[in-house]
Design a protein around this motif. Structure first.
Motif, short mmCIF file in Angstrom:
data_model
loop_
_atom_site.label_atom_id
_atom_site.label_comp_id
_atom_site.label_asym_id
_atom_site.label_seq_id
_atom_site.Cartn_x
_atom_site.Cartn_y
_atom_site.Cartn_z
N LYS A 173 0.85 -1.20 0.00
CA LYS A 173 0.00 0.00 0.00
C LYS A 173 0.89 1.25 0.00
O LYS A 173 1.98 1.23 0.59
CB LYS A 173 -0.88 0.05 1.26
CG LYS A 173 -1.81 -1.16 1.42
CD LYS A 173 -2.44 -1.19 2.81
CE LYS A 173 -3.21 -2.49 3.00
NZ LYS A 173 -3.77 -2.60 4.35
N ILE A 175 0.38 5.68 0.42
CA ILE A 175 -0.44 6.88 0.57
C ILE A 175 0.49 8.09 0.43
O ILE A 175 1.53 8.13 1.09
CB ILE A 175 -1.13 6.93 1.96
CG1 ILE A 175 -2.11 5.76 2.12
CG2 ILE A 175 -1.85 8.26 2.18
CD1 ILE A 175 -2.67 5.60 3.52
N VAL A 226 -6.21 2.10 3.29
CA VAL A 226 -6.39 2.85 2.05
C VAL A 226 -7.83 2.73 1.58
O VAL A 226 -8.37 1.64 1.47
CB VAL A 226 -5.43 2.30 0.95
CG1 VAL A 226 -5.69 2.99 -0.38
CG2 VAL A 226 -3.97 2.50 1.38
N LYS A 227 -8.47 3.89 1.32
CA LYS A 227 -9.89 3.86 0.93
C LYS A 227 -10.07 3.95 -0.59
O LYS A 227 -11.07 3.50 -1.13
CB LYS A 227 -10.63 5.03 1.57
CG LYS A 227 -10.71 4.91 3.09
CD LYS A 227 -11.63 5.99 3.67
CE LYS A 227 -11.80 5.78 5.16
NZ LYS A 227 -11.39 6.94 5.94
N ASN A 229 -8.18 3.89 -4.68
CA ASN A 229 -7.05 3.66 -5.58
C ASN A 229 -7.01 4.78 -6.61
O ASN A 229 -7.84 4.84 -7.51
CB ASN A 229 -7.22 2.32 -6.32
CG ASN A 229 -6.82 1.14 -5.44
OD1 ASN A 229 -6.05 1.29 -4.50
ND2 ASN A 229 -7.33 -0.03 -5.75
N SER A 233 -3.31 7.60 -3.48
CA SER A 233 -3.22 6.44 -2.59
C SER A 233 -3.52 5.18 -3.39
O SER A 233 -4.24 5.23 -4.38
CB SER A 233 -4.21 6.58 -1.42
OG SER A 233 -5.54 6.63 -1.93
N ARG A 234 -2.96 4.06 -2.93
CA ARG A 234 -3.17 2.82 -3.68
C ARG A 234 -3.03 1.64 -2.72
O ARG A 234 -2.09 1.59 -1.92
CB ARG A 234 -2.08 2.73 -4.77
CG ARG A 234 -2.35 1.83 -5.96
CD ARG A 234 -3.18 2.50 -7.03
NE ARG A 234 -2.65 3.77 -7.52
CZ ARG A 234 -1.69 3.88 -8.45
NH1 ARG A 234 -1.12 2.82 -8.98
NH2 ARG A 234 -1.31 5.07 -8.86
N ASP A 235 -3.97 0.70 -2.81
CA ASP A 235 -3.83 -0.58 -2.11
C ASP A 235 -3.71 -1.65 -3.19
O ASP A 235 -4.68 -1.96 -3.89
CB ASP A 235 -5.07 -0.84 -1.22
CG ASP A 235 -4.94 -2.14 -0.43
OD1 ASP A 235 -4.14 -3.00 -0.83
OD2 ASP A 235 -5.65 -2.30 0.58
#
Length: 518
Positions: A173, A175, A226-227, A229, A233-235
């Motif tokens: 992840k 952010i 992370v909410k 993408n 931010s990216r999960d």
């Protein structure tokens, strides 16, 4: 422990200080920082093979590290002879030891070292997740790193960071955010050991030559939530997450491509814990270390949002220092003013001076604050239409734009903007660096006061005769919105007209090009 290994026999120990050229699988490490821990010393050896034993001489700021083979030790010593290893900003030194192997005893010091080795080996074989408690009762480092990018002269994107850090192991992840005018990121690896390895290798390195310096520490967080993408931010474990309303949102196909790409999500989380990144290219046949001491540019994606890279790909010569004046031709002399060129070119850098030629008003000289900004403006604006005419932009042979001499009035065609409050890139680490995009029909609006509603902004942007096709406030933050015009040319004219427009309540509208569409 033999007295030689313990360092009590000073004659034998002094033998280790002279550089023995005879390879041994035991490596003598010197000039370590005072508060060094076992895991940090072990991490030096991990990229090259298995570390089989460790002896810490903390009082002397030294250690002995035993590798599983002489070959692994040779690769390690050769590598570190070209690239000085640094732990917590201390350069450290290493050479072969006279000892062929380490004999260790059961002193408390040694029990700790053995426990640290066992924990590392368990992680490498996948039987223990680090970050829990290791056998010696010490908790491992956090798998989350906090990264601050200093000297942010080029934009650094989430993808660039992912590309660099994933050389060390699987990044789960990321952010990114701007705090205290600094561009920062939180990055979560699969385990603390990989995070430690990345930190040791990258802390203090430059992403691009002479700038974008990485400052890395362990985060107090052990996991990131992370909410969305998108570009902020990216999960990587959750390709199904929405893009949210962050500006700019990532196109869905790019997200899909990221997850389809081999190697971004590695099936074996520890596969790369002891493999050095490809850019450092430790090969079986020999050792090549391209460009490591200077910049990490070899680690980044070709075409990452580095201004210089963008400009050189488009065939512009790489510029330094004073080559920051552009000649802009094919202007519409009825409409173009120094102010409108200042606002438009100011999207890509800080414009210091503008001069429209007195005798040939289709031509102007524009001076940016550095050569990179001139390249960036040129690469994005050359060929774009302004008031019905495509701009032609080349580098000028002039190094500065001269102001008219006293008493020589030039009808306001030359303006100095050095002290303008409207410069977008004055603040180091400004988030504007990461929001530089080519002209597009969608504009990003910010600094909107609470009393201003959608219709107000649509009316404003339509007042010049342009057509507003679409409008959308950001869900999370009503101070920001996207507005879509009917063409790129209309968007360019609207940005020039309404950037810094006074919306009342001491709010001046900020307008930039967006990568998103509505």
């Amino acid at each position: 422990m033999s007295s030689a290994a313990n360092g009590n026999d000073s004659k034998k120990f002094k033998g280790d200080i002279r550089s023995p050229a005879v390879p041994s699988r035991v490596i003598h490490v010197r000039k370590l920082p005072n508060d060094i821990n076992e895991a940090e010393v072990i991490a030096l050896g991990l990229p090259f093979g298995k570390v089989t034993n460790l002896l810490m001489l903390k009082g002397k700021n030294q250690a002995f590290l035993e590798m599983n083979s002489e070959e692994a030790a040779q690769t390690m010593v050769t590598y570190y002879s070209s690239v000085t290893p640094v732990i917590r900003n201390h350069p450290i030194f290493m050479q072969y030891s006279n000892h062929k192997e380490l004999k260790t005893d059961n002193s408390p010091n040694q029990v700790r070292a053995q426990a640290a080795l066992q924990a590392v080996n368990a992680v490498q074989t996948g039987s223990l997740t680090l970050g829990g408690v290791d056998p010696s009762g010490m908790t491992g480092p956090s798998p989350v790193l906090r990264v601050i990018v200093e000297n942010l002269f080029y934009p650094v994107t989430l993808d660039v960071l992912h590309q660099i850090f994933s050389k060390f192991g699987t990044v789960l992840k990321v952010i990114t955010f701007t705090k205290n005018n600094q561009f920062q990121a939180l990055l979560q690896f699969t385990d603390g050991l990989t995070a430690q390895h990345a930190k040791l290798a990258l802390d203090g390195q430059n992403i691009y030559n002479g700038c974008c310096t990485l400052r890395i520490s362990f985060s107090k967080l052990t996991s990131l939530n992370v909410k969305y993408n998108n570009d902020k931010s990216r999960d990587y474990t959750r390709p199904d997450l929405p893009t949210g309303d962050s500006q700019p949102a990532l196109e869905h196909h790019a997200v899909a491509a990221a997850f389809a790409a081999p190697g971004i999500i590695s099936a074996a989380p520890y596969a790369s814990a002891h493999a050095f990144p490809p850019a450092f290219a430790i090969q079986q046949a020999g050792l090549t270390i391209p460009g490591v001491p200077g910049a990490l540019a070899s680690l980044t994606i070709p075409g990452a949002a580095a201004a210089a890279a963008a400009a050189s790909r488009l065939g512009f010569p790489t510029l330094t220092g004073t080559h920051c004046v552009m000649l802009v031709s094919n202007l519409n002399p009825e409409r173009v003013t120094p102010h409108c060129l200042f606002i438009l070119f100011g999207v890509y850098g800080d414009v210091l001076r503008v001069k429209i030629m007195f005798n040939k008003k289709e031509n102007a000289l524009i001076q940016m604050s550095d050569g990179t900004q001139a390249q960036l403006a040129m690469s994005h604006l050359n060929g774009q239409k302004l008031y019905g005419r495509p701009l032609r932009i080349t580098l000028s042979k002039h190094t500065t734009v001269q102001m008219p001499r006293e008493g020589h009035e030039d009808q306001g065609l030359t303006k100095d903007y050095s002290n303008s409050p409207l410069h977008r890139f004055k603040k180091p680490g400004s988030k504007n660096y990461s929001n530089i995009f080519p002209p597009s029909s969608t504009l990003h609006l910010s600094n909107i006061p609470p009393s201003v509603v959608e219709d107000d902004l649509k009316l404003l942007f339509g007042s010049s005769g342009a057509l507003v096709k679409n409008f959308k406030f950001f869900q999370k933050d009503r101070k920001m919105a996207l507005i879509q015009m009917s063409s790129v040319e209309e968007a360019i004219e609207s940005l020039i007209q309404f950037h810094n427009h006074d919306l009342g309540e001491n709010h001046h509208l900020r307008v930039s090009f967006s990568k998103s569409t509505i």
